[in-house]
Design a protein around this motif. Structure first.
Motif, short mmCIF file in Angstrom:
data_model
loop_
_atom_site.label_atom_id
_atom_site.label_comp_id
_atom_site.label_asym_id
_atom_site.label_seq_id
_atom_site.Cartn_x
_atom_site.Cartn_y
_atom_site.Cartn_z
N SER A 2 -24.07 -20.04 -53.61
CA SER A 2 -24.07 -19.73 -55.04
C SER A 2 -24.88 -20.77 -55.80
O SER A 2 -25.03 -21.90 -55.36
N SER A 11 -24.57 -15.24 -56.65
CA SER A 11 -24.74 -15.31 -55.21
C SER A 11 -25.15 -13.94 -54.69
O SER A 11 -24.77 -12.91 -55.26
N PHE A 13 -24.89 -10.73 -52.42
CA PHE A 13 -23.73 -10.03 -51.87
C PHE A 13 -24.16 -8.63 -51.46
O PHE A 13 -24.60 -7.83 -52.30
N ALA A 18 -23.95 -10.84 -57.04
CA ALA A 18 -22.68 -11.01 -57.75
C ALA A 18 -22.88 -12.14 -58.76
O ALA A 18 -23.40 -13.20 -58.41
N ILE A 27 -21.00 -7.07 -60.28
CA ILE A 27 -21.59 -6.91 -58.95
C ILE A 27 -22.68 -5.85 -59.07
O ILE A 27 -22.44 -4.75 -59.56
N THR A 49 -19.12 -15.93 -51.50
CA THR A 49 -19.20 -14.58 -50.95
C THR A 49 -19.18 -14.61 -49.42
O THR A 49 -19.56 -15.59 -48.79
N ILE A 54 -15.65 -11.26 -52.15
CA ILE A 54 -16.11 -12.28 -53.09
C ILE A 54 -14.89 -13.01 -53.63
O ILE A 54 -13.88 -12.37 -53.94
N SER A 69 -16.49 -4.80 -53.22
CA SER A 69 -17.56 -4.28 -54.09
C SER A 69 -17.06 -3.54 -55.32
O SER A 69 -17.81 -3.39 -56.29
#
Length: 187
Positions: A2, A11, A13, A18, A27, A49, A54, A69
């Motif tokens: 991140s 970060s 994902f 995300a 997201i 993540t 997450i 998600s």
């Protein structure tokens, strides 16, 4: 990994992104579609993540949440502030905090969000990581009480409070410990 930018952290994902800020968590898919939007009131938002989940948390504060998600899977407010979080690919994760008795405590959680073990240190934990397969936890701590920096790297087997392997290094100040593979660690 991140990256914090202007009081938000992001970060990669699942080939998307995300993003958590002090007001919102989102997201995005690889095409830019938003799969989740939720309000955030974190002062110091952080994000970790894995391939499937997450964790967002408020660094230096007590709250964290686990997401996939689409939904919030688990939220919790700890008794003491969170300093570090890491998550394995199997869904297990660790949170570094403290307790009334110890300045550093690693809380070890399974993929069902249950705290299955705790590892406490009188030294200050500077880094902690869980292996991708969730079987090992590496904990780097610093003791400077005698005027010299002494760093200990302890490896734990998940589910066992006893130290599996340990090494001590003096006269250096590493930034972090990291699993290179499930059974190799860099300090």
């Amino acid at each position: 990994y991140s990256r914090p930018v202007n009081n938000q952290c992001f970060s990669s994902f699942k080939n998307g992104l995300a993003v958590v800020s002090d007001s919102e968590f989102k997201i995005f898919t690889s095409t830019g579609r938003v799969t989740l939007t939720e309000g955030s009131e974190y002062v110091n938002p952080q994000i970790v993540t894995s391939r499937s989940n997450i964790i967002i948390y408020d660094g230096g504060r007590r709250a964290y949440s686990v997401y996939n998600s689409f939904v919030n899977l688990h939220s919790e407010t700890l008794e003491y502030p969170i300093s570090l979080v890491d998550m394995a690919e199997n869904g297990s994760y660790i949170i570094v905090t403290k307790s009334k008795k110890y300045p550093s405590v690693v809380k070890i959680y399974d993929s069902d969000f249950e705290c299955v073990s705790e590892y406490s240190k009188n030294d200050q934990i500077i880094s902690a990581e869980i292996s991708d397969n969730g079987k090992f936890i590496a904990v780097a701590s610093l003791d400077a009480s005698k005027g010299e920096s002494i760093v200990s790297l302890n490896v734990l087997k998940n589910g066992n409070k006893d130290v599996y392997s340990s090494v001590t290094v003096s006269g250096t100040m590493p930034y972090r410990c990291s699993f290179l593979t499930n059974d190799r660690i860099a300090l």
